[in-house]
Design a protein around this motif. Structure first.
Motif, mmCIF file in Angstrom:
data_model
loop_
_atom_site.group_PDB
_atom_site.id
_atom_site.type_symbol
_atom_site.label_atom_id
_atom_site.label_comp_id
_atom_site.label_asym_id
_atom_site.label_seq_id
_atom_site.Cartn_x
_atom_site.Cartn_y
_atom_site.Cartn_z
ATOM 1 N N ARG A 8 -120.585 -0.811 8.230
ATOM 2 C CA ARG A 8 -120.251 0.062 7.105
ATOM 3 C C ARG A 8 -119.512 -0.741 6.056
ATOM 4 O O ARG A 8 -118.699 -1.582 6.376
ATOM 5 C CB ARG A 8 -119.328 1.188 7.576
ATOM 6 C CG ARG A 8 -120.048 2.411 7.933
ATOM 7 C CD ARG A 8 -119.120 3.575 8.200
ATOM 8 N NE ARG A 8 -119.665 4.370 9.257
ATOM 9 C CZ ARG A 8 -120.719 5.154 9.135
ATOM 10 N NH1 ARG A 8 -121.314 5.249 7.990
ATOM 11 N NH2 ARG A 8 -121.180 5.830 10.158
ATOM 12 N N ASP A 9 -119.833 -0.436 4.812
ATOM 13 C CA ASP A 9 -119.144 -1.052 3.686
ATOM 14 C C ASP A 9 -118.887 0.057 2.670
ATOM 15 O O ASP A 9 -119.848 0.647 2.148
ATOM 16 C CB ASP A 9 -120.000 -2.156 3.076
ATOM 17 C CG ASP A 9 -119.302 -2.901 1.963
ATOM 18 O OD1 ASP A 9 -118.063 -2.904 1.929
ATOM 19 O OD2 ASP A 9 -120.013 -3.470 1.115
ATOM 20 N N ASN A 10 -117.619 0.363 2.439
ATOM 21 C CA ASN A 10 -117.241 1.445 1.513
ATOM 22 C C ASN A 10 -117.932 2.763 1.856
ATOM 23 O O ASN A 10 -118.412 3.474 0.977
ATOM 24 C CB ASN A 10 -117.543 1.059 0.065
ATOM 25 C CG ASN A 10 -116.705 -0.100 -0.400
ATOM 26 O OD1 ASN A 10 -115.555 -0.240 0.008
ATOM 27 N ND2 ASN A 10 -117.277 -0.935 -1.250
ATOM 28 N N GLY A 11 -118.046 3.047 3.144
ATOM 29 C CA GLY A 11 -118.631 4.306 3.589
ATOM 30 C C GLY A 11 -120.139 4.300 3.710
ATOM 31 O O GLY A 11 -120.727 5.253 4.213
ATOM 32 N N THR A 12 -120.798 3.265 3.247
ATOM 33 C CA THR A 12 -122.256 3.185 3.325
ATOM 34 C C THR A 12 -122.666 2.453 4.600
ATOM 35 O O THR A 12 -122.150 1.371 4.892
ATOM 36 C CB THR A 12 -122.833 2.442 2.099
ATOM 37 O OG1 THR A 12 -122.416 3.127 0.918
ATOM 38 C CG2 THR A 12 -124.345 2.378 2.149
ATOM 39 N N TRP A 14 -125.136 0.315 6.974
ATOM 40 C CA TRP A 14 -126.102 -0.768 6.765
ATOM 41 C C TRP A 14 -126.662 -1.237 8.095
ATOM 42 O O TRP A 14 -125.954 -1.276 9.099
ATOM 43 C CB TRP A 14 -125.447 -1.978 6.104
ATOM 44 C CG TRP A 14 -124.930 -1.696 4.743
ATOM 45 C CD1 TRP A 14 -123.668 -1.322 4.404
ATOM 46 C CD2 TRP A 14 -125.668 -1.754 3.525
ATOM 47 N NE1 TRP A 14 -123.575 -1.152 3.049
ATOM 48 C CE2 TRP A 14 -124.787 -1.407 2.478
ATOM 49 C CE3 TRP A 14 -126.991 -2.057 3.215
ATOM 50 C CZ2 TRP A 14 -125.187 -1.359 1.148
ATOM 51 C CZ3 TRP A 14 -127.378 -2.016 1.897
ATOM 52 C CH2 TRP A 14 -126.486 -1.670 0.883
ATOM 53 N N ASN A 30 -133.949 1.973 7.944
ATOM 54 C CA ASN A 30 -133.475 2.396 6.624
ATOM 55 C C ASN A 30 -134.127 3.705 6.201
ATOM 56 O O ASN A 30 -133.467 4.595 5.659
ATOM 57 C CB ASN A 30 -133.713 1.317 5.573
ATOM 58 C CG ASN A 30 -132.668 0.238 5.622
ATOM 59 O OD1 ASN A 30 -131.534 0.470 6.027
ATOM 60 N ND2 ASN A 30 -133.039 -0.960 5.222
ATOM 61 N N GLN A 33 -132.631 6.567 8.228
ATOM 62 C CA GLN A 33 -131.296 6.911 7.733
ATOM 63 C C GLN A 33 -131.366 8.012 6.682
ATOM 64 O O GLN A 33 -130.481 8.857 6.597
ATOM 65 C CB GLN A 33 -130.634 5.664 7.140
ATOM 66 C CG GLN A 33 -129.310 5.918 6.467
ATOM 67 C CD GLN A 33 -128.704 4.639 5.908
ATOM 68 O OE1 GLN A 33 -129.282 3.569 6.006
ATOM 69 N NE2 GLN A 33 -127.540 4.752 5.325
ATOM 70 N N HIS A 34 -132.408 8.030 5.886
ATOM 71 C CA HIS A 34 -132.516 8.983 4.785
ATOM 72 C C HIS A 34 -133.140 10.311 5.202
ATOM 73 O O HIS A 34 -133.225 11.223 4.389
ATOM 74 C CB HIS A 34 -133.273 8.352 3.617
ATOM 75 C CG HIS A 34 -132.568 7.146 3.089
ATOM 76 N ND1 HIS A 34 -131.369 7.214 2.420
ATOM 77 C CD2 HIS A 34 -132.869 5.833 3.186
ATOM 78 C CE1 HIS A 34 -130.963 6.005 2.103
ATOM 79 N NE2 HIS A 34 -131.853 5.141 2.562
ATOM 80 N N LEU A 117 -124.663 6.626 12.315
ATOM 81 C CA LEU A 117 -124.738 7.352 11.055
ATOM 82 C C LEU A 117 -123.863 8.601 11.052
ATOM 83 O O LEU A 117 -123.297 8.976 10.035
ATOM 84 C CB LEU A 117 -126.184 7.764 10.744
ATOM 85 C CG LEU A 117 -127.152 6.629 10.414
ATOM 86 C CD1 LEU A 117 -128.581 7.155 10.356
ATOM 87 C CD2 LEU A 117 -126.760 5.941 9.119
#
Length: 119
Positions: A8-12, A14, A30, A33-34, A117
């Motif tokens: 995670r980077d700033n809440g996102t 990866w 990816n 994830q969506h 997630l």
């Protein structure tokens, strides 16, 4: 070293791959994830039914919806035969290598990613 890692980077969230040969799985995850949470659950449940032999991949597949992956570009296609998962690249769009792995291993990766997630 794990083939695939999550961070995670700033809440996102990866996906990190440690070997380019897993690039198609990177793209699949990816896209996964969506998906809405219920679609993530449905995907895993359907693949578990295929693994257990209760359904075939033909019973669950909808190639127009979730078996073509790559951020809408159609970089590859996911298929299952028996208990083996295949990630087939679209050779016109990517030079990523084909991936063959046990379906159970891939289901476990999906479960780990879903849990990450939702954490």
């Amino acid at each position: 070293m794990k083939k695939i890692e999550f961070s995670r980077d700033n809440g996102t969230a990866w996906v990190k791959i440690n070997d380019d040969k897993f690039r198609l799985i990177f793209h699949f995850l990816n896209d996964f994830q969506h998906n809405f949470p219920y679609l993530q659950d449905e995907t895993i449940e359907n693949l578990e039914l295929v693994l257990s032999g209760e359904k075939t991949f033909d019973d669950i597949q909808d190639p127009e919806v979730y078996w073509s992956f790559g951020s809408g570009l159609g970089l590859g296609y996911f298929e299952v035969e028996g208990t083996t998962a295949y990630f087939e690249p679209d050779k016109e769009l990517t030079d990523a290598p084909r991936i063959v792995m046990p379906l159970e291993e891939f289901i476990n990766i999906l479960k780990e990613w879903r849990a990450f997630l939702r954490s």
